[in-house]
Design a protein around this motif. Structure first.
Motif, PDB file in Angstrom:
ATOM      1  N   LYS A  69       0.845  -1.190   0.000  1.00  0.00           N
ATOM      2  CA  LYS A  69       0.000   0.000   0.000  1.00  0.00           C
ATOM      3  C   LYS A  69       0.882   1.243   0.000  1.00  0.00           C
ATOM      4  CE  LYS A  69      -3.712  -2.294   2.508  1.00  0.00           C
ATOM      5  NZ  LYS A  69      -4.455  -2.373   3.773  1.00  0.00           N
ATOM      6  N   TYR A  71       0.761   3.951   1.761  1.00  0.00           N
ATOM      7  CA  TYR A  71       1.140   4.466   3.075  1.00  0.00           C
ATOM      8  C   TYR A  71       1.947   3.478   3.909  1.00  0.00           C
ATOM      9  CZ  TYR A  71      -2.488   1.639   5.280  1.00  0.00           C
ATOM     10  OH  TYR A  71      -3.240   0.592   5.729  1.00  0.00           O
ATOM     11  N   ALA A  72       1.912   2.193   3.576  1.00  0.00           N
ATOM     12  CA  ALA A  72       2.557   1.183   4.422  1.00  0.00           C
ATOM     13  C   ALA A  72       3.682   0.432   3.722  1.00  0.00           C
ATOM     14  CB  ALA A  72       1.515   0.182   4.924  1.00  0.00           C
TER      15      ALA A  72
END
Length: 145
Positions: A69, A71-72
């Protein structure tokens, strides 16, 4: 964890063996037949599962998704984590998370991410004890009952 337990990946052809524990995880509210259909759809999407065995008996499960992802970054997501109620309190959950963290390191993941039901105070405490920190809210909008 007591040495009589064995943690290993459940082969794809045996994944349906997790359904009795998955049934318990959801408070026995989702019928086994529905869980079978859902699991059938999850397997081709890359769903894997760790099993904890006492001899031949499956006493704990932890589903695993490999995700990426914005953001991760690349990470693993434990999912459908449950220990047979008769086996809770034996450090099985911690042992599964160690197994999973080691696997994440093998894959060169940036981290791990988990969702926990808002009312699951024991689960929230477990995840925090494993080093997870709350980041936001997991929200759902049901389109079907």
């Amino acid at each position: 964890m007591e040495s009589r337990f064995n943690i290993k990946w459940i082969p794809t052809e045996n994944l349906f063996s997790i359904l009795p524990l998955a049934f318990v995880l959801n408070g026995e509210k989702i019928p086994i037949e529905v869980l079978e259909v859902r699991l059938s759809a999850m397997i081709p999407m890359g769903y894997k599962c760790i099993g904890v065995y006492d001899g031949e008996r499956l006493v704990g499960i932890c589903g695993v998704w490999e995700l990426n992802k914005l953001y991760a970054g690349k990470h693993l997501e434990p999912d459908n984590v449950i220990i047979d109620p008769a086996y809770q309190g034996k450090k099985i959950g911690e042992a599964m998370m160690t197994f999973l963290a080691n696997y994440a390191e093998e894959l060169d993941c940036d981290g791990l991410e988990v969702n926990c039901y808002a009312k699951n105070t024991r689960g929230k405490k477990f995840w925090e004890n494993q080093g997870y920190e709350p980041l936001g809210f997991h929200m759902i909008k049901k389109l079907k009952a």
